[in-house]
Scaffold this active site. Structure first.
Site, mmCIF file in Angstrom:
data_model
loop_
_atom_site.group_PDB
_atom_site.id
_atom_site.type_symbol
_atom_site.label_atom_id
_atom_site.label_comp_id
_atom_site.label_asym_id
_atom_site.label_seq_id
_atom_site.Cartn_x
_atom_site.Cartn_y
_atom_site.Cartn_z
ATOM 1 N N HIS A 107 2.975 -3.542 -11.492
ATOM 2 C CA HIS A 107 2.370 -4.818 -11.899
ATOM 3 C C HIS A 107 2.228 -4.848 -13.433
ATOM 4 C CE1 HIS A 107 -0.188 -8.342 -11.900
ATOM 5 N NE2 HIS A 107 -1.088 -7.672 -12.600
ATOM 6 N N ARG A 147 4.237 -6.395 -18.919
ATOM 7 C CA ARG A 147 4.388 -5.867 -20.270
ATOM 8 C C ARG A 147 5.826 -5.516 -20.648
ATOM 9 N NH1 ARG A 147 -0.112 -7.817 -22.721
ATOM 10 N NH2 ARG A 147 -1.895 -7.468 -21.361
ATOM 11 N N ARG A 206 -16.726 8.527 -31.725
ATOM 12 C CA ARG A 206 -18.124 8.855 -32.020
ATOM 13 C C ARG A 206 -18.256 10.365 -32.137
ATOM 14 N NH1 ARG A 206 -21.968 6.700 -27.636
ATOM 15 N NH2 ARG A 206 -23.494 6.852 -29.299
ATOM 16 N N GLU A 215 -10.706 7.854 -22.985
ATOM 17 C CA GLU A 215 -10.221 7.692 -24.357
ATOM 18 C C GLU A 215 -10.855 8.701 -25.319
ATOM 19 O OE1 GLU A 215 -10.829 3.728 -25.851
ATOM 20 O OE2 GLU A 215 -9.574 4.060 -27.621
ATOM 21 N N THR A 249 0.806 -1.240 0.000
ATOM 22 C CA THR A 249 0.000 0.000 0.000
ATOM 23 C C THR A 249 0.832 1.280 0.000
ATOM 24 O OG1 THR A 249 -0.420 -0.419 2.338
ATOM 25 C CG2 THR A 249 -2.233 -0.862 0.807
ATOM 26 N N GLN A 274 -4.530 -4.395 -25.563
ATOM 27 C CA GLN A 274 -3.778 -5.102 -24.524
ATOM 28 C C GLN A 274 -3.672 -4.246 -23.261
ATOM 29 O OE1 GLN A 274 -0.073 -6.374 -26.355
ATOM 30 N NE2 GLN A 274 -1.096 -8.071 -27.367
HETATM 31 C C1 LIG Z 1 2.051 -12.196 -22.344
HETATM 32 C C2 LIG Z 1 0.571 -12.035 -22.144
HETATM 33 C C3 LIG Z 1 -0.326 -12.781 -22.889
HETATM 34 C C4 LIG Z 1 -1.714 -12.629 -22.698
HETATM 35 N N1 LIG Z 1 -2.564 -13.370 -23.469
HETATM 36 C C5 LIG Z 1 -3.906 -13.188 -23.324
HETATM 37 C C6 LIG Z 1 -4.841 -13.925 -24.124
HETATM 38 O O1 LIG Z 1 -4.468 -14.740 -24.945
HETATM 39 N N2 LIG Z 1 -6.166 -13.679 -23.955
HETATM 40 C C7 LIG Z 1 -6.640 -12.791 -23.022
HETATM 41 O O2 LIG Z 1 -7.854 -12.624 -22.912
HETATM 42 N N3 LIG Z 1 -5.782 -12.097 -22.245
HETATM 43 C C8 LIG Z 1 -4.439 -12.256 -22.376
HETATM 44 N N4 LIG Z 1 -3.580 -11.538 -21.599
HETATM 45 C C9 LIG Z 1 -4.129 -10.571 -20.632
HETATM 46 C C10 LIG Z 1 -4.033 -11.126 -19.196
HETATM 47 O O3 LIG Z 1 -4.803 -12.311 -19.051
HETATM 48 C C11 LIG Z 1 -4.540 -10.056 -18.203
HETATM 49 O O4 LIG Z 1 -5.896 -9.767 -18.487
HETATM 50 C C12 LIG Z 1 -3.761 -8.780 -18.290
HETATM 51 O O5 LIG Z 1 -2.377 -9.043 -18.289
HETATM 52 C C13 LIG Z 1 -4.112 -7.889 -17.094
HETATM 53 O O6 LIG Z 1 -3.560 -8.469 -15.959
HETATM 54 P P1 LIG Z 1 -4.178 -8.240 -14.525
HETATM 55 O O7 LIG Z 1 -5.595 -8.758 -14.477
HETATM 56 O O8 LIG Z 1 -3.226 -8.841 -13.536
HETATM 57 O O9 LIG Z 1 -4.122 -6.641 -14.412
HETATM 58 P P2 LIG Z 1 -5.131 -5.610 -13.770
HETATM 59 O O10 LIG Z 1 -6.456 -5.647 -14.462
HETATM 60 O O11 LIG Z 1 -4.415 -4.296 -13.737
HETATM 61 O O12 LIG Z 1 -5.350 -6.112 -12.320
HETATM 62 C C14 LIG Z 1 -4.285 -6.063 -11.357
HETATM 63 C C15 LIG Z 1 -4.600 -7.082 -10.291
HETATM 64 O O13 LIG Z 1 -5.809 -6.674 -9.633
HETATM 65 C C16 LIG Z 1 -6.570 -7.824 -9.309
HETATM 66 N N5 LIG Z 1 -7.851 -7.741 -10.000
HETATM 67 C C17 LIG Z 1 -8.298 -6.734 -10.792
HETATM 68 N N6 LIG Z 1 -9.550 -6.970 -11.202
HETATM 69 C C18 LIG Z 1 -9.911 -8.155 -10.666
HETATM 70 C C19 LIG Z 1 -11.064 -8.959 -10.738
HETATM 71 N N7 LIG Z 1 -12.148 -8.595 -11.409
HETATM 72 N N8 LIG Z 1 -11.079 -10.128 -10.063
HETATM 73 C C20 LIG Z 1 -10.000 -10.547 -9.368
HETATM 74 N N9 LIG Z 1 -8.865 -9.829 -9.261
HETATM 75 C C21 LIG Z 1 -8.813 -8.655 -9.906
HETATM 76 C C22 LIG Z 1 -5.741 -9.041 -9.739
HETATM 77 O O14 LIG Z 1 -4.962 -9.448 -8.652
HETATM 78 C C23 LIG Z 1 -4.867 -8.490 -10.825
HETATM 79 O O15 LIG Z 1 -3.654 -9.211 -11.011
HETATM 80 C C24 LIG Z 1 -2.202 -11.689 -21.738
HETATM 81 C C25 LIG Z 1 -1.284 -10.940 -20.989
HETATM 82 C C26 LIG Z 1 0.081 -11.096 -21.179
HETATM 83 C C27 LIG Z 1 1.034 -10.258 -20.361
#
Ligand SMILES: Cc1cc2nc3c(=O)[nH]c(=O)nc-3n(C[C@H](O)[C@H](O)[C@H](O)COP(=O)(O)OP(=O)(O)OC[C@H]3O[C@@H](n4cnc5c(N)ncnc54)[C@H](O)[C@@H]3O)c2cc1C
Length: 302
Positions: free
Chosen positions: A201, A206, A111, A107, A76, A96
């Protein structure tokens, strides 16, 4: 008159202030701009001291405290630092980046406004063949004739699509409908605000070599800015996250076997980390291969 609280200074970083509003170019038409930031390494330390009641004051202590927080995932205090970026990026990269739900995004509206005629085409030699090892990634550079053909066709397609877009707008078609014709190589733009914990994170995912190259280029620019705003926290992130390796239970078993003198292949065998398929053919992916990759990373000089 309200009583004054303890004397507080708004933490600023002169080098970061000089970055505000400066476009850091990415790809052909993209950029990352630091619009604003709140906090720095001192803000992390200040927040942590509230919880620990520590009276340490020196820079050396601050560094030690930040490294302790990072190592022990006391996260935190890192949320006390915020970054606001203006980012211009191709739609295929934006798809991504938007997956990172912890950022606040606003964004450019296609539109409301007309999309500028700017799209991304790989540079000469920038087309790669599908990776044979990684189903998602790129492998060897494409032969020059394939590179030339792909880049030429992408360019032609984008120019043709933009012509149809402009004609549709001239015919009075709604902007929200006309935009359907534009490929994902076209650019969008957004404000992207995120705290340091969530930015790190994002960067851990990335900046990774498995992430798409174009998205990594944006992550690199954000990382450079984060390093300026919070050099100590960024250094700790590199040390304990970015450049660190985790070892699964089986991998730890394999390391024990290595320490007892086994070869890497024998250590994998002993630990149950497969390197070959049932038909004896070597595997190109999987836990065993990833363990050998970790060993190679450890052997590589810093
Ligand atoms: C190399 C690579 C390949 C990928 N390939 C694919 C793919 O083929 N298809 C695809 O759909 N995606 C793909 N992704 C996207 C990946 O699955 C994640 O959606 C993306 O990296 C965001 O990660 P995150 O959820 O940790 O991040 P954030 O959304 O920033 O979340 C950060 C953290 O907050 C928590 N969090 C946030 N929201 C929630 C929630 N609703 N429930 C539980 N915990 C939550 C989790 O701990 C999470 O790690 C890829 C990502 C990478 C880096």
């Amino acid at each position: 008159m309200a009583e004054n609280g303890p004397a507080m200074m708004r933490p600023t970083v002169p080098e970061a202030d000089r970055l505000i509003g400066v476009k850091q170019p990415v790809l052909g038409h993209g950029y990352v701009v630091l619009v604003d930031y709140m906090g720095n390494d001192a803000a992390i330390v200040q927040a942590a001291r509230v919880s620990y009641g520590m009276g340490t004051k020196t820079v050396r202590d601050d560094r030690g405290l930040i490294r302790y927080l990072m190592r022990h995932r006391h996260t935190t205090p890192f949320e006390m630092v915020e970054f606001k970026f203006l980012i211009r990026l191709p739609i295929f990269v934006a798809r991504q980046v938007i997956r990172h739900r912890t950022a606040s995004v606003n964004e450019h509206s296609a539109r409301y406004s007309i999309i500028p005629d700017e799209y991304d085409v790989p540079l000469v030699g920038g087309t790669f063949l599908q990776s044979k090892k990684n189903r998602q990634g790129r492998g060897e550079p494409a032969p020059s004739e394939v590179d030339e053909r792909f880049r030429g066709e992408l360019d032609r397609l984008c120019r043709e699509a933009y012509g149809i877009y402009e004609k549709a707008l001239a015919d009075g078609v709604a902007r929200e409908t006309a935009r359907m014709v534009l490929p994902v190589a076209y650019y969008t733009e957004w404000y992207w605000k995120i705290n340091l914990h969530n930015l790190l994170h994002f960067l851990s995912l990335r900046l990774d070599p498995h992430a798409q190259e174009e998205t990594r280029l944006y992550a690199h620019e954000m990382a450079k800015i984060a390093r300026v705003v919070c050099p100590i926290a960024y250094e700790a992130f590199e040390e304990f996250t970015l450049e660190s390796l985790s070892l699964s239970r089986r991998e730890q078993r394999a390391v024990r076997a290595l320490l007892d003198g086994a070869t890497p292949e024998a250590a994998c065998e002993k630990a149950g980390l497969p390197l070959a398929r049932e038909d004896g053919k070597p595997m190109s992916t999987g836990e065993g291969v990833e363990f050998l990759e970790k060993l190679a990373r450890m052997r590589a000089p810093d």
